[in-house]
Design a protein around this motif. Structure first.
Motif, mmCIF file in Angstrom:
data_model
loop_
_atom_site.group_PDB
_atom_site.id
_atom_site.type_symbol
_atom_site.label_atom_id
_atom_site.label_comp_id
_atom_site.label_asym_id
_atom_site.label_seq_id
_atom_site.Cartn_x
_atom_site.Cartn_y
_atom_site.Cartn_z
ATOM 1 N N SER A 101 0.803 -1.226 0.000
ATOM 2 C CA SER A 101 0.000 0.000 0.000
ATOM 3 C C SER A 101 0.831 1.268 0.000
ATOM 4 O O SER A 101 0.339 2.332 -0.377
ATOM 5 N N GLU A 102 2.085 1.168 0.418
ATOM 6 C CA GLU A 102 2.943 2.355 0.465
ATOM 7 C C GLU A 102 3.539 2.720 -0.881
ATOM 8 O O GLU A 102 4.240 3.718 -1.021
ATOM 9 N N SER A 103 3.254 1.908 -1.937
ATOM 10 C CA SER A 103 4.002 2.062 -3.187
ATOM 11 C C SER A 103 3.131 2.310 -4.423
ATOM 12 O O SER A 103 3.525 1.990 -5.526
ATOM 13 N N GLY A 104 1.923 2.860 -4.249
ATOM 14 C CA GLY A 104 1.119 3.191 -5.414
ATOM 15 C C GLY A 104 -0.061 2.265 -5.615
ATOM 16 O O GLY A 104 -0.335 1.366 -4.816
ATOM 17 N N ASP A 105 -0.766 2.462 -6.728
ATOM 18 C CA ASP A 105 -2.020 1.744 -6.968
ATOM 19 C C ASP A 105 -1.825 0.235 -7.085
ATOM 20 O O ASP A 105 -2.634 -0.539 -6.564
ATOM 21 N N ASP A 106 -0.783 -0.209 -7.792
ATOM 22 C CA ASP A 106 -0.544 -1.648 -7.923
ATOM 23 C C ASP A 106 -0.299 -2.280 -6.559
ATOM 24 O O ASP A 106 -0.817 -3.364 -6.251
ATOM 25 N N GLY A 107 0.486 -1.608 -5.744
ATOM 26 C CA GLY A 107 0.754 -2.121 -4.406
ATOM 27 C C GLY A 107 -0.489 -2.151 -3.540
ATOM 28 O O GLY A 107 -0.699 -3.082 -2.760
ATOM 29 N N LYS A 108 -1.330 -1.136 -3.675
ATOM 30 C CA LYS A 108 -2.575 -1.114 -2.908
ATOM 31 C C LYS A 108 -3.482 -2.275 -3.307
ATOM 32 O O LYS A 108 -4.150 -2.874 -2.456
ATOM 33 N N GLU A 109 -3.495 -2.606 -4.583
ATOM 34 C CA GLU A 109 -4.297 -3.746 -5.036
ATOM 35 C C GLU A 109 -3.747 -5.052 -4.462
ATOM 36 O O GLU A 109 -4.508 -5.918 -4.037
ATOM 37 N N ARG A 110 -2.416 -5.199 -4.463
ATOM 38 C CA ARG A 110 -1.816 -6.408 -3.877
ATOM 39 C C ARG A 110 -2.178 -6.531 -2.405
ATOM 40 O O ARG A 110 -2.528 -7.611 -1.914
ATOM 41 N N GLN A 111 -2.090 -5.413 -1.676
ATOM 42 C CA GLN A 111 -2.397 -5.462 -0.257
ATOM 43 C C GLN A 111 -3.878 -5.772 -0.031
ATOM 44 O O GLN A 111 -4.216 -6.522 0.898
ATOM 45 N N ALA A 112 -4.751 -5.222 -0.860
ATOM 46 C CA ALA A 112 -6.180 -5.506 -0.721
ATOM 47 C C ALA A 112 -6.469 -6.988 -0.908
ATOM 48 O O ALA A 112 -7.337 -7.558 -0.222
ATOM 49 N N GLU A 113 -5.758 -7.637 -1.826
ATOM 50 C CA GLU A 113 -5.932 -9.082 -2.019
ATOM 51 C C GLU A 113 -5.488 -9.852 -0.782
ATOM 52 O O GLU A 113 -6.131 -10.823 -0.369
ATOM 53 N N ILE A 114 -4.360 -9.439 -0.188
ATOM 54 C CA ILE A 114 -3.887 -10.074 1.044
ATOM 55 C C ILE A 114 -4.937 -9.948 2.142
ATOM 56 O O ILE A 114 -5.267 -10.914 2.849
ATOM 57 N N VAL A 115 -5.482 -8.746 2.292
ATOM 58 C CA VAL A 115 -6.473 -8.493 3.340
ATOM 59 C C VAL A 115 -7.698 -9.379 3.143
ATOM 60 O O VAL A 115 -8.192 -10.008 4.099
ATOM 61 N N ALA A 116 -8.201 -9.465 1.919
ATOM 62 C CA ALA A 116 -9.402 -10.264 1.658
ATOM 63 C C ALA A 116 -9.159 -11.741 1.962
ATOM 64 O O ALA A 116 -10.000 -12.400 2.595
ATOM 65 N N MET A 117 -8.019 -12.267 1.517
ATOM 66 C CA MET A 117 -7.725 -13.684 1.753
ATOM 67 C C MET A 117 -7.545 -13.968 3.244
ATOM 68 O O MET A 117 -8.037 -14.980 3.773
ATOM 69 N N ALA A 118 -6.837 -13.070 3.940
ATOM 70 C CA ALA A 118 -6.579 -13.289 5.362
ATOM 71 C C ALA A 118 -7.869 -13.254 6.169
ATOM 72 O O ALA A 118 -8.076 -14.073 7.069
ATOM 73 N N ARG A 119 -8.744 -12.317 5.856
ATOM 74 C CA ARG A 119 -9.989 -12.209 6.619
ATOM 75 C C ARG A 119 -10.904 -13.388 6.353
ATOM 76 O O ARG A 119 -11.582 -13.875 7.268
ATOM 77 N N ASP A 120 -10.939 -13.876 5.126
ATOM 78 C CA ASP A 120 -11.741 -15.061 4.831
ATOM 79 C C ASP A 120 -11.235 -16.274 5.600
ATOM 80 O O ASP A 120 -12.025 -17.128 6.024
ATOM 81 N N ALA A 121 -9.910 -16.356 5.778
ATOM 82 C CA ALA A 121 -9.311 -17.524 6.430
ATOM 83 C C ALA A 121 -9.107 -17.332 7.928
ATOM 84 O O ALA A 121 -8.735 -18.276 8.622
ATOM 85 N N GLY A 122 -9.335 -16.117 8.434
ATOM 86 C CA GLY A 122 -9.095 -15.845 9.845
ATOM 87 C C GLY A 122 -7.622 -15.838 10.210
ATOM 88 O O GLY A 122 -7.252 -16.171 11.341
ATOM 89 N N MET A 123 -6.768 -15.427 9.261
ATOM 90 C CA MET A 123 -5.326 -15.409 9.495
ATOM 91 C C MET A 123 -4.884 -14.061 10.053
ATOM 92 O O MET A 123 -5.320 -13.013 9.594
ATOM 93 N N ALA A 124 -3.992 -14.111 11.029
ATOM 94 C CA ALA A 124 -3.296 -12.906 11.478
ATOM 95 C C ALA A 124 -2.104 -12.671 10.555
ATOM 96 O O ALA A 124 -1.426 -13.624 10.158
ATOM 97 N N VAL A 125 -1.845 -11.419 10.219
ATOM 98 C CA VAL A 125 -0.761 -11.091 9.302
ATOM 99 C C VAL A 125 0.052 -9.935 9.865
ATOM 100 O O VAL A 125 -0.495 -8.869 10.170
ATOM 101 N N CYS A 126 1.346 -10.122 9.983
ATOM 102 C CA CYS A 126 2.272 -9.056 10.347
ATOM 103 C C CYS A 126 2.866 -8.490 9.065
ATOM 104 O O CYS A 126 3.422 -9.223 8.252
ATOM 105 N N GLY A 127 2.751 -7.177 8.874
ATOM 106 C CA GLY A 127 3.247 -6.538 7.663
ATOM 107 C C GLY A 127 2.103 -6.225 6.718
ATOM 108 O O GLY A 127 0.958 -6.111 7.128
ATOM 109 N N PRO A 128 2.429 -6.146 5.421
ATOM 110 C CA PRO A 128 3.738 -6.254 4.762
ATOM 111 C C PRO A 128 4.659 -5.091 5.150
ATOM 112 O O PRO A 128 4.306 -4.265 5.966
ATOM 113 N N ASN A 129 5.886 -5.121 4.519
ATOM 114 C CA ASN A 129 6.820 -4.016 4.677
ATOM 115 C C ASN A 129 7.267 -3.905 6.126
ATOM 116 O O ASN A 129 7.131 -2.864 6.763
ATOM 117 N N CYS A 130 7.796 -5.005 6.664
ATOM 118 C CA CYS A 130 8.151 -5.033 8.080
ATOM 119 C C CYS A 130 9.423 -5.851 8.304
ATOM 120 O O CYS A 130 9.951 -6.479 7.384
#
Length: 300
Positions: A101-130
């Motif tokens: 999300s810190e790197s422009g529209d493409d990055g924001k789309e990648r992060q949004a996909e991570i968020v959707a998958m993690a919430r569907d699966a109930g996964m905790a996620v540290c990061g990205p960019n950490c």
């Protein structure tokens, strides 16, 4: 969302483990130095073994239900294996690379996909960019940096930081206080500072919680976590950056967050019984003070 599997994992997969210099090798080596007793699953099709551990060619070859996976690969290579890890019941993930999300529209789309998958699966996620996570009393490390003397680290301070540099700096000197958990939170795509504070309020190895905060993404959860920690007798010591327009702009480019209005934030901290400090020197002095057997009273 349960944080146990992310912060105190009994099994760890390392996606991108390698014999070459880099985070995959450092994490493998640090787990060995710490004496981690859980299951370790290095994943890299180019190796049969990494640092003496049998290496798996694919995430599909690793048993289902691994507690935590750390992605030590370029951001463009994260989405497909992350989806597979979520589908196979992994409990948590650390995504080290930037490019979200810190790197422009493409990055924001990648992060949004991570968020959707993690919430569907109930996964905790540290990061990205950490930088990742260390839990010293459980002898676990999903942290990408070097630790010169890990035996000196254990203590009662848990640190949640939006800056990897702050994590590196504080880990270099544990003479006055040590750490229970160190969490480099990065972009906080899924799991936020509020979630970590809420968890640490119940952690028996944590006596004081410190945060280096650039932004608060969910104010209601944040103040509820501050109240919970205070009710548990655990001070939350907050170093908030972003008081100037220049700093707020830098924060937006660093973690994709918004710094907010510093005066309002100070009042929120005071109302919810957190301790605000103004700089790193004050932060370390307060954390050292919190090592005493009695808490200070009054305004002295």
């Amino acid at each position: 969302m349960q944080l146990d599997r992310l912060l105190t994992p009994k099994s760890i997969a390392i996606y991108g483990a390698s014999e070459n210099r880099g985070p995959g090798r450092r994490i493998m080596g640090m787990l060995e130095k710490l004496g981690y007793e859980g299951d370790i699953y290095p994943i890299n099709p180019r190796y049969d073994a990494v640092l003496g551990q049998p290496c798996f060619a694919s995430l599909e070859d690793v048993p289902e239900g691994v507690d935590a996976i750390v992605f030590c690969v370029n951001h463009r290579l994260v989405l497909e294996p992350f989806h597979l890890a979520a589908a196979r019941g992994f409990g948590g993930a650390v995504i080290l690379d930037n490019g979200f999300s810190e790197s422009g529209d493409d990055g924001k789309e990648r992060q949004a996909e991570i968020v959707a998958m993690a919430r569907d699966a109930g996964m905790a996620v540290c990061g990205p960019n950490c930088m990742g996570i260390i839990s010293t009393h459980q002898k676990t490390s999903l942290y990408s940096g070097n630790l010169v003397d890990p035996g000196q680290l254990p203590g009662n301070v848990s640190l949640v930081t939006h800056s990897g540099s702050i994590a590196i700096g504080l880990l270099t000197d544990c003479r006055r206080f040590g750490f229970s958990h160190l969490i480099s939170a990065g972009n906080e795509a899924v799991t936020t500072t509020a979630d970590y504070i809420d968890y640490l309020a119940d952690d028996p190895n944590t006596r004081v919680i410190a945060t280096f905060t650039e932004t608060v993404r969910n104010p209601e959860s944040y103040v509820a976590a501050l109240d919970k920690a205070a009710d548990c007798g655990k001070p939350v010591v907050v170093l908030k950056v972003g008081h100037s327009e220049r700093t707020r702009n830098a924060i937006s480019g660093h973690t994709g967050g918004l710094a907010g209005e510093s005066g309002v934030f100070s009042q929120v901290l005071k109302r919810h019984r957190a301790i605000e400090v103004g700089d790193m020197d004050e932060l370390t002095e307060v954390l050292a003070c919190c090592q005493g057997t009695r808490w200070p009273t009054g305004n002295n």
